[in-house]
Design an enzyme around this catalytic site. Structure first.
Site, PDB file in Angstrom:
ATOM      1  CG  HIS A 152      -2.177  -0.885   0.819  1.00 34.43           C
ATOM      2  ND1 HIS A 152      -3.156  -1.339   2.348  1.00 34.43           N
ATOM      3  CD2 HIS A 152      -2.500  -1.764  -0.092  1.00 34.43           C
ATOM      4  CE1 HIS A 152      -4.159  -2.090   1.917  1.00 34.43           C
ATOM      5  NE2 HIS A 152      -3.268  -2.545   0.016  1.00 34.43           N
ATOM      6  CG  HIS A 195      -2.248  -6.380   1.096  1.00 34.82           C
ATOM      7  ND1 HIS A 195      -1.439  -6.306   0.065  1.00 34.82           N
ATOM      8  CD2 HIS A 195      -1.509  -4.897   1.928  1.00 34.82           C
ATOM      9  CE1 HIS A 195      -1.274  -5.275   0.162  1.00 34.82           C
ATOM     10  NE2 HIS A 195      -0.915  -4.487   1.281  1.00 34.82           N
ATOM     11  CB  CYS A 224       3.832 -10.975   4.386  1.00 34.98           C
ATOM     12  SG  CYS A 224       5.079 -10.964   5.494  1.00 34.98           S
ATOM     13  CD  GLU A 265      -2.603  -9.203   7.780  1.00 37.32           C
ATOM     14  OE1 GLU A 265      -2.090  -8.408   7.337  1.00 37.32           O
ATOM     15  OE2 GLU A 265      -2.621  -9.286   8.457  1.00 37.32           O
ATOM     16  CB  THR A 274       0.614  -8.352  10.258  1.00 36.14           C
ATOM     17  OG1 THR A 274       0.204  -8.170   9.153  1.00 36.14           O
ATOM     18  CG2 THR A 274      -0.178 -10.114   9.720  1.00 36.14           C
ATOM     19  CB  SER A 290      -0.454   2.341   4.425  1.00 40.93           C
ATOM     20  OG  SER A 290       0.508   1.656   5.324  1.00 40.93           O
ATOM     21  CB  SER A 291      -3.480  -0.914   7.703  1.00 35.35           C
ATOM     22  OG  SER A 291      -3.624  -1.864   9.062  1.00 35.35           O
ATOM     23  CB  SER A 319       4.012  -0.621   2.288  1.00 36.81           C
ATOM     24  OG  SER A 319       3.511   1.029   2.842  1.00 36.81           O
TER      25      SER A 319
HETATM   26  S1  SF4 Z   1       4.248  -5.589   8.150  1.00 36.87           S
HETATM   27 FE1  SF4 Z   1       4.407  -7.417   8.461  1.00 36.87          FE
HETATM   28  S2  SF4 Z   1       2.430  -9.294   7.961  1.00 36.87           S
HETATM   29 FE2  SF4 Z   1       2.998  -6.885   6.687  1.00 36.87          FE
HETATM   30  S3  SF4 Z   1       4.175  -7.608   5.285  1.00 36.87           S
HETATM   31 FE3  SF4 Z   1       5.223  -6.870   7.344  1.00 36.87          FE
HETATM   32  S4  SF4 Z   1       6.452  -7.961   7.859  1.00 36.87           S
HETATM   33 FE4  SF4 Z   1       4.671  -8.772   6.659  1.00 36.87          FE
END
Ligand code: SF4
Length: 329
Positions: free
Chosen positions: A41, A74, A96, A126, A162, A218-219, A262
């Site tokens: 994201h 996600h 992931c 996700e 997550t 982006s969460s 991200s």
């Molecule tokens: S935030 Fe955590 S769960 Fe999401 S992609 Fe990155 S490491 Fe993986």
């Protein structure tokens, strides 16, 4: 203007892997390479991959038969894999591994005959992927839900998205534990979420303003902003320097800066430069040395070099302060 720069910040191991997967797929397979859902994201990351030949789509049905498609970090529900197989697509899965772990937990505990509750945000990609793994109830703290209406002696397993707020998730888990007699909690908040939130809590006590660099969808970026606000400091989520509002800076001498999992580091540097910063103090939290292997179909190629240059350009004093972390105990 003095900047307190949170560390860790920026790309997590899951994002590095997902971006690598698209880049390597672009090297290996005929163009275009499709990406189902934004690979991560962040619009800058998405655009940089699209400039190299990737096409982002929201639905498998929009991909021509026989093409290569990368599924985003996600995670995706099983139906997406089934529909891709029906269309003869070459799927490279960039989910992931920490999300895949949650998928595996969902299937395991459902097989064990337990009812599942997922603490997460409705509609997030996700959550869509995880809820496709088996039957489960969603507990979204933004909806004021008190949880499922099952008998008290129902065996319940709690999974989590997550990238949620550590504190909100703990409160939701406590509510479920109070409500049912037999509860297994799989707190699935990932290391990157936990570490970035811990650092932003420290930052919030040192500054008058926190800037979270990242995308509005982006969460984990949104949660960082909320954590700073919960600690009583003014906080804004911005994509980059163009979105800085001068009115936020009036009377402000100390700014905390962090970025989501991200967000490219170049955007953080650009914001620091746009602020006219004279001094940068890096506030170091937990050390991160996580990396994930590539999907099997790409393991025979070399990993890409990533520009992890964290140095701020210009005539700026830099120093580092380390905060105690759970790892120190
Ligand atoms: S935030 Fe955590 S769960 Fe999401 S992609 Fe990155 S490491 Fe993986």
């Amino acid at each position: 203007m003095k900047v307190y720069l949170g560390k860790p910040r920026g790309f997590c191991a899951g994002v590095v892997r997902a971006v690598d997967v698209v880049e390597l797929a672009l090297q290996r397979y005929p163009h275009p390479v499709y990406v189902k859902h934004q690979i991560v994201h962040n619009p800058y990351v998405v655009k940089s991959l699209e400039d190299k030949g990737a096409i982002t789509v929201d639905d498998v049905e929009n991909i021509p038969a026989g093409s290569t498609v990368v599924f985003s970090a996600h995670g995706s529900p099983p139906e997406d894999f089934e529909r891709a197989a029906e269309r003869g697509l070459n799927v490279v899965d960039a989910t992931c591994p920490l999300v895949t772990k949650v998928h595996n937990e969902a299937r395991k505990y459902a097989r064990d005959g337990r009812k599942l509750v997922l603490v997460g945000h409705r509609g997030h990609q996700e959550v869509i992927g995880t809820m496709g793994q088996s039957e489960m109830d969603l507990l979204d703290n933004r909806e004021g839900s008190t949880g499922p209406d099952w008998p008290d002696d129902t065996p319940v397993t709690v999974l989590t998205q997550t990238t949620l707020s550590v504190d909100d998730t703990q409160r939701a888990i406590e509510r479920i534990k109070d409500r049912f007699e037999d509860v297994i909690v799989r707190n699935d908040l990932c290391y990157a979420t936990t570490n970035r939130q811990a650092t932003v809590k420290q930052l919030s006590g040192m500054v008058e303003l926190v800037l979270v660099i990242g995308a509005p969808n982006s969460s984990n970026c949104n949660r960082l902003r909320e954590v700073a606000e919960a600690y009583g400091v003014d906080a804004h989520l911005i994509n980059g320097p163009d979105e800085l509002d001068p009115s936020w800076l009036e009377g402000v001498e100390n700014v905390g800066i962090t970025s989501g999992a991200s967000t490219p580091e170049s955007l953080v540097r650009a914001v620091i430069e746009a602020l006219g910063t004279t001094e940068v103090v890096t506030i170091e939290g937990a050390e991160e040395d996580v990396s994930f292997v590539l999907p099997p179909e790409l393991r025979d190629v070399d990993r890409l070099e990533h520009d992890q240059d964290r140095v701020v350009a210009g005539d700026v004093t830099q120093s580092v302060a380390r905060i105690p972390t759970a790892n120190d105990n």
